[in-house]
Write a protein that holds these residues in place. Structure first.
Motif, PDB file in Angstrom:
ATOM      1  N   UNK B  81       0.830  -1.209   0.000  1.00 39.52           N
ATOM      2  CA  UNK B  81       0.000   0.000   0.000  1.00 39.52           C
ATOM      3  C   UNK B  81       0.865   1.260   0.000  1.00 39.52           C
ATOM      4  N   UNK B  82       1.961   1.193   0.761  1.00 40.34           N
ATOM      5  CA  UNK B  82       2.850   2.350   0.825  1.00 40.34           C
ATOM      6  C   UNK B  82       3.502   2.589  -0.534  1.00 40.34           C
ATOM      7  N   UNK B  83       3.808   1.502  -1.249  1.00 36.26           N
ATOM      8  CA  UNK B  83       4.396   1.641  -2.584  1.00 36.26           C
ATOM      9  C   UNK B  83       3.385   2.264  -3.539  1.00 36.26           C
ATOM     10  N   UNK B  84       2.161   1.757  -3.504  1.00 40.24           N
ATOM     11  CA  UNK B  84       1.139   2.233  -4.440  1.00 40.24           C
ATOM     12  C   UNK B  84       0.802   3.702  -4.198  1.00 40.24           C
ATOM     13  N   UNK B  85       0.963   4.135  -2.954  1.00 40.02           N
ATOM     14  CA  UNK B  85       0.719   5.545  -2.645  1.00 40.02           C
ATOM     15  C   UNK B  85       1.646   6.459  -3.444  1.00 40.02           C
ATOM     16  N   UNK B  86       2.802   5.931  -3.821  1.00 40.59           N
ATOM     17  CA  UNK B  86       3.787   6.769  -4.534  1.00 40.59           C
ATOM     18  C   UNK B  86       3.696   6.596  -6.043  1.00 40.59           C
ATOM     19  N   UNK B  87       2.745   5.792  -6.500  1.00 42.63           N
ATOM     20  CA  UNK B  87       2.611   5.542  -7.933  1.00 42.63           C
ATOM     21  C   UNK B  87       1.191   5.909  -8.369  1.00 42.63           C
ATOM     22  N   UNK B  88       1.081   6.594  -9.489  1.00 42.10           N
ATOM     23  CA  UNK B  88      -0.247   6.881 -10.034  1.00 42.10           C
ATOM     24  C   UNK B  88      -0.499   5.977 -11.230  1.00 42.10           C
ATOM     25  N   UNK B  89      -1.731   5.466 -11.344  1.00 46.51           N
ATOM     26  CA  UNK B  89      -2.053   4.576 -12.463  1.00 46.51           C
ATOM     27  C   UNK B  89      -3.324   5.047 -13.153  1.00 46.51           C
ATOM     28  N   UNK B  90      -3.312   4.993 -14.478  1.00 47.04           N
ATOM     29  CA  UNK B  90      -4.544   5.217 -15.237  1.00 47.04           C
ATOM     30  C   UNK B  90      -4.751   3.990 -16.114  1.00 47.04           C
ATOM     31  N   UNK B  91      -5.951   3.448 -16.063  1.00 46.70           N
ATOM     32  CA  UNK B  91      -6.250   2.209 -16.773  1.00 46.70           C
ATOM     33  C   UNK B  91      -6.912   2.485 -18.112  1.00 46.70           C
ATOM     34  N   UNK B  92      -6.877   1.476 -18.959  1.00 45.26           N
ATOM     35  CA  UNK B  92      -7.498   1.598 -20.273  1.00 45.26           C
ATOM     36  C   UNK B  92      -8.999   1.864 -20.160  1.00 45.26           C
ATOM     37  N   UNK B  93      -9.667   1.198 -19.217  1.00 46.44           N
ATOM     38  CA  UNK B  93     -11.120   1.315 -19.098  1.00 46.44           C
ATOM     39  C   UNK B  93     -11.524   2.309 -18.013  1.00 46.44           C
ATOM     40  N   UNK B  94     -10.664   3.289 -17.759  1.00 44.04           N
ATOM     41  CA  UNK B  94     -10.899   4.383 -16.794  1.00 44.04           C
ATOM     42  C   UNK B  94     -10.976   3.889 -15.346  1.00 44.04           C
ATOM     43  N   UNK B  95     -11.801   2.858 -15.096  1.00 45.03           N
ATOM     44  CA  UNK B  95     -11.957   2.327 -13.734  1.00 45.03           C
ATOM     45  C   UNK B  95     -12.344   3.381 -12.708  1.00 45.03           C
ATOM     46  N   UNK B  96     -13.204   4.311 -13.111  1.00 43.23           N
ATOM     47  CA  UNK B  96     -13.737   5.250 -12.117  1.00 43.23           C
ATOM     48  C   UNK B  96     -14.761   4.514 -11.260  1.00 43.23           C
ATOM     49  N   UNK B  97     -14.994   5.017 -10.061  1.00 40.06           N
ATOM     50  CA  UNK B  97     -15.985   4.378  -9.196  1.00 40.06           C
ATOM     51  C   UNK B  97     -17.368   4.922  -9.562  1.00 40.06           C
ATOM     52  N   UNK B  98     -18.251   4.054 -10.098  1.00 37.55           N
ATOM     53  CA  UNK B  98     -19.524   4.574 -10.613  1.00 37.55           C
ATOM     54  C   UNK B  98     -20.459   5.108  -9.520  1.00 37.55           C
ATOM     55  N   UNK B  99     -20.206   4.729  -8.268  1.00 34.09           N
ATOM     56  CA  UNK B  99     -21.122   5.167  -7.198  1.00 34.09           C
ATOM     57  C   UNK B  99     -20.688   6.494  -6.590  1.00 34.09           C
ATOM     58  N   UNK B 100     -19.578   7.046  -7.069  1.00 31.30           N
ATOM     59  CA  UNK B 100     -19.118   8.331  -6.532  1.00 31.30           C
ATOM     60  C   UNK B 100     -19.102   9.373  -7.643  1.00 31.30           C
ATOM     61  N   UNK B 101     -19.386  10.622  -7.295  1.00 38.47           N
ATOM     62  CA  UNK B 101     -19.298  11.653  -8.324  1.00 38.47           C
ATOM     63  C   UNK B 101     -17.831  11.995  -8.600  1.00 38.47           C
ATOM     64  N   UNK B 102     -17.627  12.811  -9.614  1.00 41.05           N
ATOM     65  CA  UNK B 102     -16.269  13.108 -10.078  1.00 41.05           C
ATOM     66  C   UNK B 102     -15.387  13.596  -8.929  1.00 41.05           C
ATOM     67  N   UNK B 103     -15.916  14.518  -8.157  1.00 41.54           N
ATOM     68  CA  UNK B 103     -15.131  15.110  -7.074  1.00 41.54           C
ATOM     69  C   UNK B 103     -14.743  14.051  -6.040  1.00 41.54           C
ATOM     70  N   UNK B 104     -15.695  13.200  -5.686  1.00 40.24           N
ATOM     71  CA  UNK B 104     -15.411  12.155  -4.693  1.00 40.24           C
ATOM     72  C   UNK B 104     -14.475  11.092  -5.244  1.00 40.24           C
ATOM     73  N   UNK B 105     -14.600  10.802  -6.549  1.00 36.33           N
ATOM     74  CA  UNK B 105     -13.658   9.887  -7.180  1.00 36.33           C
ATOM     75  C   UNK B 105     -12.222  10.382  -6.981  1.00 36.33           C
ATOM     76  N   UNK B 106     -12.041  11.679  -7.159  1.00 39.09           N
ATOM     77  CA  UNK B 106     -10.698  12.242  -7.095  1.00 39.09           C
ATOM     78  C   UNK B 106     -10.228  12.384  -5.655  1.00 39.09           C
ATOM     79  N   UNK B 107     -11.138  12.742  -4.755  1.00 36.20           N
ATOM     80  CA  UNK B 107     -10.692  13.064  -3.395  1.00 36.20           C
ATOM     81  C   UNK B 107     -10.684  11.860  -2.459  1.00 36.20           C
ATOM     82  N   UNK B 108     -11.254  10.731  -2.891  1.00 39.11           N
ATOM     83  CA  UNK B 108     -11.326   9.570  -1.991  1.00 39.11           C
ATOM     84  C   UNK B 108      -9.954   9.177  -1.436  1.00 39.11           C
ATOM     85  N   UNK B 109      -9.003   8.993  -2.341  1.00 35.48           N
ATOM     86  CA  UNK B 109      -7.663   8.605  -1.911  1.00 35.48           C
ATOM     87  C   UNK B 109      -6.992   9.688  -1.089  1.00 35.48           C
TER      88      UNK B 109
END
Lengths: 311, 253
Positions: B81-109
């Motif tokens: 988890x500590x490693x992933x915190x230092x890496x940003x990933x963007x996936x081919x299929x976006x993988x946004x969380x459909x139950x959260x709005x744009x702002x919450x998608x971004x601010x969750x982490x």
């Protein structure tokens, strides 16, 4: 060693193609040998696995030992043991209780599938779209609302004694059949809601994709939505089936003798409660394989689809 | 650019990965210097995505090691988890969380992982959204956005925590050309800002444009590596030449 030299000569002998070629055959690489690093990592992981297994075993044993000594050390233990866990009574109760279990299993075998089909049907009706279906939708909703709230035991009494009281021609008075009907009525209301939750959890894009390749509404449900929905609600359905298995015993209110009723008869003649414990353990033993089978089934489905790499 | 003297941000050292009998990566070594863009090209199934997934520890490597800022992140003792915190990933299929709005998608982490206050997280998110022309969509849910908008939101979600390295896995593969342009222009901006990126892509023209380092993957290894001019202008390897000519025939370069 020999394999390496063979593949090198393979590349150099034909010597066709552009200078600096041999590209077509790909790069010649020595066969893979696990590195020190990999071996060390695997050894570390193994030691971690071993350690957690030891910790788990030790803590389980410790808890079991504490429970054992607390219970067997209690002042009333000898009397309790004789009343609830007497091997002699257990042995003599085994045969009638097992005999009673046949009824429980028969009821489960008939009511279970009926409930699943009926529940699915009600859920499908409840999720129908369009104003034409409003009456159907309302009916299904009312059914679910009413029978989910109505206590099962009262429903059983009403049906098992109320239906014969009507003295209708050609309608059975058999308490087992009527009891089974009451179970179906009650449980299909629950199961319908489980299915509905599953159906509504399927992303709308799936419906869009299905309709876009020309599937009708019904085909979309059958081939795209339901397979995904059912997969998601399997654990909840197993829950309901396990619960049904136990509730099949309630048909004893009409005079049918299932495992619990058989145990009760034994208890009444001896005032020893061991037969009830035997019947209870029997239900547990019946439920476990069902749960394991469902787990195995869903895991297998997941494995087939997963990309690998579980986080 | 690729000859920066400092230690690489991300370093792959003879990484091997198999799925059952199938060898996907067969000893891949690669250095990703800071403030540089590394582009992975190659046919589908050549291991580009797997390499990125290994770096983010979404896949466990069989052998070899991956270093992030000098730390072996493939060591089993490492906190993933500590490693992933230092890496940003963007996936081919976006993988946004459909139950959260744009702002919450971004601010969750930001809020849950990095413990930023909601107000601060939202301020940052809105600032980035604004820069990408998406401020008006902050309260929308992902399903109501176009693919290009969703992918730009996914980019914001990945960069909002200021990761050391950004992994972009064929982020335009699901988009139509018009939307590709809008997403790639964001990636160009990120390069201008000096972010370290590794991206797998089929957009060769774009790859040639932004890459400081291009790697051609085939048969589980990096068959050819060089600057953009070297690999695209004067490919040394026959396989690379064939791949590029096929791409050219398809009109994608």
């Amino acid at each position: 060693m020999s394999e390496q030299s063979v593949s090198e000569s393979d590349v150099s002998v034909p010597s066709v193609g552009p200078p600096g070629g041999s590209d077509d055959t790909g790069v010649v690489r020595p066969p893979y040998v696990p590195s020190e690093r990999r071996l060390a990592r695997e050894a570390y992981r193994r030691s971690r696995t071993r350690r957690s297994a030891i910790v788990a075993t030790a803590s389980t044993l410790a808890v079991a030992a504490v429970l054992f000594f607390v219970i067997t050390g209690s002042p009333g233990w000898p009397v309790t043991k004789k009343t609830f866990l007497d091997p002699g009574y257990a042995r003599s109760a085994l045969s009638p209780v097992l005999h009673g279990f046949v009824l429980n299993l028969e009821l489960l075998a008939v009511c279970g599938p009926t409930i699943l089909v009926l529940g699915l049907l009600i859920a499908a009706v409840r999720t129908l779209r369009g104003p034409v279906f409003l009456p159907l939708r309302l009916l299904a909703t009312a059914y679910v609302d009413f029978f989910r709230g109505f206590p099962l035991i009262i429903l059983l009494l009403l049906i098992v004694f109320g239906v014969p009281a009507l003295q209708l021609q050609g309608v059975t008075n058999d308490p087992i059949l009527l009891g089974g009907a009451a179970l179906v009525i009650n449980y299909s209301a629950y199961v319908a809601e489980v299915f509905r939750a599953g159906i509504e959890s399927v992303h709308p894009s799936q419906r869009a994709a299905a309709r876009s390749i020309g599937l009708t509404y019904a085909q979309t449900m059958r081939f795209v939505v339901l397979p995904q929905a059912v997969r998601r609600v399997v654990p909840a359905l197993v829950n309901d089936m396990a619960s049904l298995q136990k509730d099949t015993g309630l048909v004893y209110v009409g005079g049918a003798i299932d495992a619990v009723a058989a145990a009760h008869i034994q208890v009444a003649s001896s005032f020893n409660y061991t037969p009830l414990v035997v019947a209870g353990l029997g239900f547990v033993i019946l439920t476990i394989p069902m749960t394991r089978y469902a787990d195995w089934l869903t895991r297998r489905m997941d494995r087939r689809r997963a990309q690998g790499g579980i986080v | 650019m690729s000859t920066v003297a400092t230690a690489p941000v991300l370093r792959f050292e003879s990484v091997r990965k198999t799925f059952g009998e199938q060898v996907i990566l067969d000893g891949v070594s690669l250095d990703v210097p800071e403030h540089s863009v590394t582009v992975l090209i190659g046919a589908s199934g050549s291991g580009k995505s797997t390499l990125l997934r290994c770096a983010n520890l979404l896949e466990e490597v069989d052998d070899g090691a991956i270093w992030l800022d000098g730390e072996d992140v493939t060591d089993p003792r490492v906190d993933a988890d500590a490693v992933r915190r230092r890496i940003g990933v963007v996936f081919q299929a976006y993988n946004l969380f459909p139950h959260l709005n744009v702002l919450d998608n971004i601010t969750l982490g930001q809020r849950r992982v990095h413990k930023v206050t909601r107000a601060e997280a939202e301020r940052r998110a809105l600032e980035l959204l604004d820069r990408l022309g998406l401020a008006a969509k902050a309260k929308e849910y992902p399903d109501r956005l176009s693919g290009g908008q969703q992918q730009r939101v996914a980019l914001v979600r990945a960069i909002v925590s200021e990761p050391r390295v950004l992994l972009l896995d064929e982020i335009t593969a699901a988009l139509d050309p018009e939307l590709v342009t809008e997403v790639l222009s964001v990636v160009r901006d990120l390069k201008e800002q000096g972010r370290t990126m590794v991206l797998a892509t089929h957009e060769m023209a774009f790859a040639r444009d932004v890459a400081d380092q291009v790697c051609f993957l085939a048969d589980g290894v990096i068959l050819e590596r060089g600057t953009s001019a070297q690999v695209f202008g004067d490919p040394q390897h026959e396989r690379t030449r064939r791949f590029l000519s096929r791409v050219r025939e398809a009109g994608r370069l």
